[in-house]
Design a protein around this motif. Structure first.
Motif: not given
Length: 496
Positions: A164-168
């Motif tokens: 989630a953090g990397l995609a965001c």
């Protein structure tokens, strides 16, 4: 639709995995690719180009997930594979999925569960086709850093570097914001790095490759920093124009039985994380991991994490491994209460069970088993696990309850017990530091599709918001949270 009769002419075909007795000798990925490009093209030809592509809907039905949460344009790139248009297929794939090299390896493929062909035939090999596209794109050099032409001057902090953090972060960087990702571990990747074993997802050749690409595009990564502890949450809010929380649901579910305090009883994620870290740091030579070598291992929990514990224990050279599940064995075929296009709740033999069976002669799973207590030796180390058989019964209110089955008590030898019973939600340090509202399950309260918390400019996405879920759902939420964060910062957004 390039091959109208493709699904009639070609059977579902997957490349053979590395043989179990061979792959347990190392930590390399066990999946292989087709030797012939033609085999991949034939699998792409099986896509029916059906009127309504349920495979890309990404819905939560009462029976479970259905379709692709990131809404991959599956029929389009299946057709392009068949036509040999691999670069065009990659361009379609990257429109919806930031990290197909991750999902193509570790996603359970709810898309295939809702494939129209799967109603009465084996479904299209969507997951295989996806990873084939992205791996070829890297091999051909099509995947290159794309640095934003203009910067907005806005600064965003992303807490947590899982999917989630990397995609965001990837999406916000594409929008031109200055993005800094904070990770408390010593490497970037969250569960992609330390929660999933190397034989399922290679850390250097796959995960670190993507992290390096994002760094080249301008994303700043800061490791060994826990927000709310090493740096205050308020400092983060004052230093950045917006904050997106993607710290995951990392609070493990415990086992409240006598003997839980004994040495040799560990949470599964502690076992897996220490193993991967030692493997990356020293090829396991530093000994800084929990070894299963020569031990009778009991894994409590039947999900993917439990399977990973089985596979890791086998590679250590355990004496035996048993996986205890409190749920019944799934049926071999869909049941009437689990219709298409729901996720098929059917019996599967995953890679860890396959490996254990090859070595010990049987599937390691025992079903409908409840743990009564753990017994230790004179040194306080676990030596036995006492269990009893159970059955599920429906009461007068329709609720399902456990009932013990008489004369099924047993004691199993166990010098290593691994608790893989899932997670109860996010840890509270950061939540308490920011005084965030939570939902009844303890997750950060933020409406799906909006992702805004009770604090202006603070958003939450992924498992920290929704609870334990799939990598592909985390990517979906990270992308959408980036969109809402961008809208907050700029007043409008062009992010999908």
């Amino acid at each position: 639709m390039g091959k109208p009769t493709g699904f009639i002419e070609y059977q579902r075909l997957l490349p053979s995995d590395r043989a179990p007795l061979e792959r347990v000798k190392d930590w390399r990925e066990f999946h292989l690719h087709f030797n012939r490009e033609e085999d991949g093209r034939e699998q792409g030809a099986r896509c029916m180009e059906c009127g309504i592509p349920f495979c890309q809907t990404g819905k939560l039905l009462p029976g479970g997930a259905s379709g692709c949460p990131v809404h991959n344009l599956i029929p389009e790139w299946n057709d392009m594979i068949f036509r040999g248009l691999w670069k065009e297929a990659y361009e379609r794939l990257r429109m919806t999925n930031n990290f197909p090299e991750f999902t193509g390896r570790v996603c359970p493929a709810p898309c295939e569960g809702s494939c129209t062909l799967g109603i009465n035939e084996p479904p299209v090999t969507i997951k295989l086709n996806e990873v084939s596209i992205i791996d070829k794109a890297f091999e051909e050099g099509w995947v290159q850093p794309e640095i934003p032409v203009e910067r907005t001057g806005k600064k965003v902090a992303v807490v947590g570097s899982g999917p989630a953090g990397l995609a965001c972060a990837d999406q916000l960087n594409k929008a031109g914001h200055e993005v800094t990702v904070y990770e408390r571990a010593d490497r970037i990747g969250g569960l992609l790095m330390y929660g999933i074993p190397n034989m399922k997802l290679d850390k250097q050749e796959v995960v670190q490759r993507r992290v390096d690409l994002m760094a080249a595009e301008g994303v700043q990564f800061i490791t060994n920093v826990e927000v709310g502890k090493d740096i205050s949450a308020e400092t983060l809010r004052s230093d950045f124009d917006a904050v997106v929380l993607c710290a995951g649901a990392t609070q493990p579910r415990d086992l409240p039985v006598a003997g839980r305090e004994l040495t040799g009883v560990h949470f599964a994620m502690d076992f897996l994380t220490a193993n991967t870290k030692s493997l990356l740091d020293s090829n396991l030579e530093n000994g800084q991991y929990i070894s299963a070598k020569g031990l009778d291992v009991i894994v409590i929990g039947g999900g993917d994490t439990g399977t990973d514990c089985v596979a890791t224990s086998v590679r250590h050279g355990c004496k035996s491994v048993t996986q205890l599940e409190i749920m019944p064995r799934q049926p071999d075929a869909r049941q009437p209460d689990n219709p298409w296009p729901e996720w098929p709740r059917v019996h599967k033999v995953d890679y860890g069970q396959e490996e254990a069976a090859a070595i010990f002669g049987r599937d390691p799973r025992d079903y409908l088993i409840s743990t009564k207590k753990l017994v230790g030796d004179e040194n306080g180390h676990v030596k036995e696990i006492h269990t009893i058989g159970v059955r599920w019964e429906r009461d007068e209110h329709g609720r399902m309850n456990l009932a013990e089955v008489e004369n099924t008590a047993q004691a199993l030898p166990a010098q290593l017990v691994l608790l893989a019973m899932g997670f109860t939600g996010p840890e509270k340090t950061l939540i308490d530091a920011l005084r965030l509202d939570t939902d009844p399950r303890g997750n950060v309260k933020a409406e799906y599709g909006q992702y805004a918390t009770n604090l202006p400019g603070v958003f939450a996405a992924g498992d920290m918001r929704r609870g334990q879920s799939l990598v592909v759902w985390a990517i979906n939420e990270g992308r959408e949270a980036a969109r809402e964060c961008d809208r907050f910062l700029m007043g409008k957004t062009f992010l999908p």
